[in-house]
Write a protein that holds these residues in place. Structure first.
Motif, PDB file in Angstrom:
ATOM      1  N   VAL A   1      -2.562   5.004  -2.679  1.00  0.00           N
ATOM      2  CA  VAL A   1      -3.485   5.916  -2.006  1.00  0.00           C
ATOM      3  C   VAL A   1      -3.016   7.337  -2.276  1.00  0.00           C
ATOM      4  CG1 VAL A   1      -4.536   6.616   0.174  1.00  0.00           C
ATOM      5  CG2 VAL A   1      -3.919   4.211  -0.199  1.00  0.00           C
TER       6      VAL A   1
ATOM      7  N   ILE B   1       0.865  -1.180   0.000  1.00  0.00           N
ATOM      8  CA  ILE B   1       0.000   0.000   0.000  1.00  0.00           C
ATOM      9  C   ILE B   1       0.899   1.226   0.000  1.00  0.00           C
ATOM     10  CG2 ILE B   1      -1.782   1.280   1.256  1.00  0.00           C
ATOM     11  CD1 ILE B   1      -2.626  -1.445   2.465  1.00  0.00           C
TER      12      ILE B   1
ATOM     13  N   ILE C   1      -1.591  -1.174  -4.041  1.00  0.00           N
ATOM     14  CA  ILE C   1      -2.567  -0.088  -4.071  1.00  0.00           C
ATOM     15  C   ILE C   1      -1.838   1.236  -3.900  1.00  0.00           C
ATOM     16  CG2 ILE C   1      -4.703   0.841  -3.084  1.00  0.00           C
ATOM     17  CD1 ILE C   1      -3.655  -2.450  -1.744  1.00  0.00           C
TER      18      ILE C   1
ATOM     19  N   HIS D   1     -10.748  -2.592   3.652  1.00  0.00           N
ATOM     20  CA  HIS D   1     -10.764  -2.742   2.195  1.00  0.00           C
ATOM     21  C   HIS D   1      -9.350  -2.808   1.623  1.00  0.00           C
ATOM     22  CE1 HIS D   1     -12.408  -2.231  -1.889  1.00  0.00           C
ATOM     23  NE2 HIS D   1     -11.353  -1.461  -2.102  1.00  0.00           N
ATOM     24  N   LEU D   2      -8.497  -1.893   2.059  1.00  0.00           N
ATOM     25  CA  LEU D   2      -7.122  -1.862   1.560  1.00  0.00           C
ATOM     26  C   LEU D   2      -6.349  -3.102   2.007  1.00  0.00           C
ATOM     27  CD1 LEU D   2      -6.247   1.900   2.172  1.00  0.00           C
ATOM     28  CD2 LEU D   2      -7.010   0.832   0.042  1.00  0.00           C
TER      29      LEU D   2
ATOM     30  N   ALA E   1      -6.761   4.537  -4.692  1.00  0.00           N
ATOM     31  CA  ALA E   1      -7.698   4.959  -3.651  1.00  0.00           C
ATOM     32  C   ALA E   1      -7.479   6.437  -3.348  1.00  0.00           C
ATOM     33  CB  ALA E   1      -7.501   4.130  -2.388  1.00  0.00           C
TER      34      ALA E   1
ATOM     35  N   CYS F   1     -12.196   1.654   5.574  1.00  0.00           N
ATOM     36  CA  CYS F   1     -11.198   1.875   4.521  1.00  0.00           C
ATOM     37  C   CYS F   1      -9.986   0.973   4.729  1.00  0.00           C
ATOM     38  CB  CYS F   1     -10.757   3.338   4.513  1.00  0.00           C
ATOM     39  SG  CYS F   1     -12.045   4.520   4.051  1.00  0.00           S
ATOM     40  N   THR F   2      -9.566   0.859   5.975  1.00  0.00           N
ATOM     41  CA  THR F   2      -8.421   0.005   6.298  1.00  0.00           C
ATOM     42  C   THR F   2      -8.708  -1.436   5.919  1.00  0.00           C
ATOM     43  OG1 THR F   2      -7.731   1.438   8.120  1.00  0.00           O
ATOM     44  CG2 THR F   2      -6.957  -0.836   8.172  1.00  0.00           C
TER      45      THR F   2
ATOM     46  N   SER G   1      -4.460  -5.977  -0.276  1.00  0.00           N
ATOM     47  CA  SER G   1      -3.065  -6.349  -0.028  1.00  0.00           C
ATOM     48  C   SER G   1      -2.932  -7.848   0.211  1.00  0.00           C
ATOM     49  CB  SER G   1      -2.528  -5.576   1.176  1.00  0.00           C
ATOM     50  OG  SER G   1      -1.247  -6.026   1.546  1.00  0.00           O
TER      51      SER G   1
ATOM     52  N   HIS H   1      -4.755  -0.386  -8.765  1.00  0.00           N
ATOM     53  CA  HIS H   1      -5.722   0.030  -7.744  1.00  0.00           C
ATOM     54  C   HIS H   1      -5.350   1.414  -7.230  1.00  0.00           C
ATOM     55  CE1 HIS H   1      -7.933  -3.783  -7.268  1.00  0.00           C
ATOM     56  NE2 HIS H   1      -6.768  -4.364  -7.538  1.00  0.00           N
TER      57      HIS H   1
END
Length: 242
Positions: A105, A7, A103, A92-93, A35, A89-90, A97, A33
């Motif tokens: 952000v 991330i 991802i 989902h991310l 975000a 949100c955490t 992962s 991805h």
């Protein structure tokens, strides 16, 4: 086992694509991805900055704040709603992962400077690998827009948020050589009073939309009654110089 994806908290700088770092540019363009944070019903400033840069098959995840200014920050409901939001949100991310997906952000300015990404970073620690790409801060874009150095010699620079109590703002404004005030918005009237009470109104400038197409630099005394979200107040230091 599937190797966990990384991330990336990517600082986009003050608002112009050509002020992004080479690393940030590469990560954004290559990301599958993406975000980003935004207010409900709005496209989001971070997403606007990278418009036209994404690959055709990029998957976007808009993280919409459940509350911004509707509830005072002192109200327990404010923290409760944001905690639940950041937890979702955490999750989902972290799930992406765990599936081996990297991802990106998007973060306005620098991810570790008054940014929402910090709340994800603290929650993701130990759950997923996280890397941070620093960016030019909005305040740097603001003092560059003013055309005047913010500090000289041994000047002390203080960074405040206009959300602070008025008496505390006044004290700190009077105690410093150079000043940056962020998060102004609806607090502009209070900030004006604090600057005047500290005797600094003749040297205060308001920079709106620094490094963006609508950039505007005005004396605080001549500014509009309401400041847009992307506004920063500056008082330049007058320290030692050759």
């Amino acid at each position: 086992m599937t190797q966990r994806g990384i991330i990336h908290g990517v600082g986009l700088g003050p608002g112009a694509q050509d002020l992004m770092s080479v690393r940030a540019d590469r990560l954004v363009r290559e990301a599958r991805h993406i975000a980003f944070f935004r207010k409900a019903g709005k496209p989001g400033q971070a997403r606007r900055i990278i418009d036209g840069m994404l690959r055709a098959d990029a998957i976007e995840f808009a993280m919409e704040y459940p509350v911004t200014t509707e509830i005072p920050t002192s109200d327990p409901r404010y923290a409760d709603r944001l905690c639940g939001f950041y937890a979702d949100c955490t999750a989902h991310l972290a799930a992406l992962s765990a599936a081996g997906e990297d991802i990106v952000v998007l973060c306005e300015g620098d991810p570790f400077f008054y940014g929402s990404f910090m709340h994800l970073h603290s929650r993701l620690a130990g759950i997923a690998p996280v890397r941070v790409v620093p960016g030019i801060t909005g305040m740097s874009g603001a003092w560059t827009a003013s055309g005047t150095p913010i500090t000289w010699g041994e000047d002390v620079l203080t960074v405040l948020t206009a959300t602070m109590p008025e008496d505390e703002l006044t004290r700190r404004i009077g105690d410093t050589d150079a000043l940056v005030v962020m998060k102004i918005g609806r607090h502009l009237a209070k900030l004006r009073r604090a600057v005047a009470a500290a005797g600094r109104d003749d040297s205060a400038w308001l920079v709106e939309y620094a490094a963006m197409p609508d950039q505007r630099v005005t004396r605080l005394a001549d500014a509009n009654a309401i400041a847009p979200y992307f506004s920063i107040l500056l008082i330049h230091g007058q320290g030692r110089r050759p």
